[in-house]
Design an enzyme around this catalytic site. Structure first.
Site, PDB file in Angstrom:
ATOM      1  N   SER A   1      12.422 -17.108 -34.639  1.00 44.34           N
ATOM      2  CA  SER A   1      11.099 -17.063 -35.268  1.00 44.34           C
ATOM      3  C   SER A   1      10.200 -16.011 -34.627  1.00 44.34           C
ATOM      4  CB  SER A   1      10.413 -18.421 -35.137  1.00 44.34           C
ATOM      5  OG  SER A   1      11.191 -19.425 -35.707  1.00 44.34           O
TER       6      SER A   1
HETATM    7  N1  SAH Z   1      14.668 -22.283 -32.757  1.00 42.36           N
HETATM    8  C1  SAH Z   1      15.504 -21.121 -32.913  1.00 42.36           C
HETATM    9  C2  SAH Z   1      15.417 -20.516 -34.296  1.00 42.36           C
HETATM   10  C3  SAH Z   1      16.172 -21.326 -35.196  1.00 42.36           C
HETATM   11  S1  SAH Z   1      16.660 -20.722 -36.762  1.00 42.36           S
HETATM   12  C4  SAH Z   1      15.198 -20.064 -31.893  1.00 42.36           C
HETATM   13  O1  SAH Z   1      14.262 -20.221 -31.106  1.00 42.36           O
HETATM   14  O2  SAH Z   1      15.927 -19.064 -31.863  1.00 42.36           O
HETATM   15  C5  SAH Z   1      17.180 -22.298 -37.365  1.00 42.36           C
HETATM   16  C6  SAH Z   1      18.456 -22.831 -36.754  1.00 42.36           C
HETATM   17  O3  SAH Z   1      18.660 -24.136 -37.271  1.00 42.36           O
HETATM   18  C7  SAH Z   1      19.676 -22.015 -37.111  1.00 42.36           C
HETATM   19  O4  SAH Z   1      20.331 -21.598 -35.964  1.00 42.36           O
HETATM   20  C8  SAH Z   1      20.528 -22.999 -37.931  1.00 42.36           C
HETATM   21  O5  SAH Z   1      21.906 -22.816 -37.746  1.00 42.36           O
HETATM   22  C9  SAH Z   1      20.048 -24.339 -37.396  1.00 42.36           C
HETATM   23  N2  SAH Z   1      20.256 -25.489 -38.263  1.00 42.36           N
HETATM   24  C10 SAH Z   1      20.155 -25.565 -39.612  1.00 42.36           C
HETATM   25  N3  SAH Z   1      20.422 -26.806 -40.033  1.00 42.36           N
HETATM   26  C11 SAH Z   1      20.679 -27.555 -38.924  1.00 42.36           C
HETATM   27  C12 SAH Z   1      21.038 -28.921 -38.707  1.00 42.36           C
HETATM   28  N4  SAH Z   1      21.178 -29.793 -39.717  1.00 42.36           N
HETATM   29  N5  SAH Z   1      21.228 -29.340 -37.440  1.00 42.36           N
HETATM   30  C13 SAH Z   1      21.111 -28.479 -36.390  1.00 42.36           C
HETATM   31  N6  SAH Z   1      20.795 -27.176 -36.542  1.00 42.36           N
HETATM   32  C14 SAH Z   1      20.576 -26.714 -37.793  1.00 42.36           C
END
Ligand code: SAH
Length: 229
Positions: free
Chosen positions: A81
């Protein structure tokens, strides 16, 4: 002469101050212009954003863009993000030093690291196995031993460690997963982007008081979709 040269070299490589790196001044400017000037004043949040080396959480080819005012790709169709959004979500959670946090969507591990600078312990779940491996290694290398990362579908939360004072979901869901509400502690706070994956979503905050939950709409955001296994 040789001693002076060695001392000079140690200074230049940052051996005297482990926090110093070549992006430090850029990072401090990012915190000032993108975060503080936009109204975030919580000292703990600002200090965490000043400390975590964001450039080490993005793929090498994006390193010099790490402190810019936008999200970046981290591979596997996922993104880290925008710095302001990380700071904003951390700020609204009102994190405290004794708290236990749960994050759904570890991604690069950056948001987990920012939280781990403030709270006691961070539990984080990621659904892409490669990202679990990469971020676990990264966080270990950076010395974040108060973060526990696991592979799985965050929809179910992490019942073994519940309840959590704070829960942060960093992928957009159509609906707030019920298990996460159940795993929220009394007086706890949960933030989650809600809405259709391809559209702009609404960042919502759920608070729990005397067992009752209350949901508030905060702002508009854009996140990658919440997936299910
Ligand atoms: N917080 C992260 C950005 C995340 S992007 C950072 O600081 O870099 C969102 C993430 O959520 C992605 O990596 C995606 O693979 C994950 N995601 C999506 N659905 C999910 C689920 N059901 N359980 C766990 N992770 C999930």
């Amino acid at each position: 002469m040789r001693t002076i040269l060695i001392i000079l070299l140690m200074h230049m490589t940052g051996l005297f101050s482990p926090q110093a790196d070549k992006y430090e001044s850029i990072r401090l400017r990012m915190v000032k212009t993108q975060i503080q000037d936009r109204g975030i004043s919580n000292i703990a949040v600002l200090n965490a954003m000043r400390k975590v080396p964001r450039h080490l959480f993005v793929p090498g080819e994006y390193e010099d863009e790490a402190y810019n005012d936008y999200p970046l790709p981290i591979g596997y169709g996922q993104t880290i993000s925008q710095p302001y959004i990380v700071a904003y979500m951390t700020d609204v959670l009102k994190p405290g030093s004794k708290m236990k946090a749960l994050e759904i969507g570890t991604g690069s591990g950056y948001q987990a690291a920012v939280l781990a600078e403030i709270v006691d312990k961070v539990y984080t779940i990621e659904i892409v196995p490669e990202l679990v491996k990469e971020s676990t290694e990264r966080l270990k290398k950076l010395g974040y031993n108060n973060i526990i990362c696991k592979y799985g579908d965050g929809y179910r939360g992490w019942p073994e460690y519940a309840p959590f004072d704070l829960i942060i979901v960093t992928a957009a869901a159509v609906k707030i997963p019920e298990p996460l509400i159940d795993q929220l502690a009394e007086n706890g706070r949960l933030v989650i982007p809600i809405g259709a994956p391809s559209a702009v979503q609404e960042l919502q905050m759920v608070t729990k008081k005397k067992g009752k939950t209350e949901t508030k709409r905060l702002t508009y955001v854009r996140f990658v979709p919440f997936k299910r296994l």
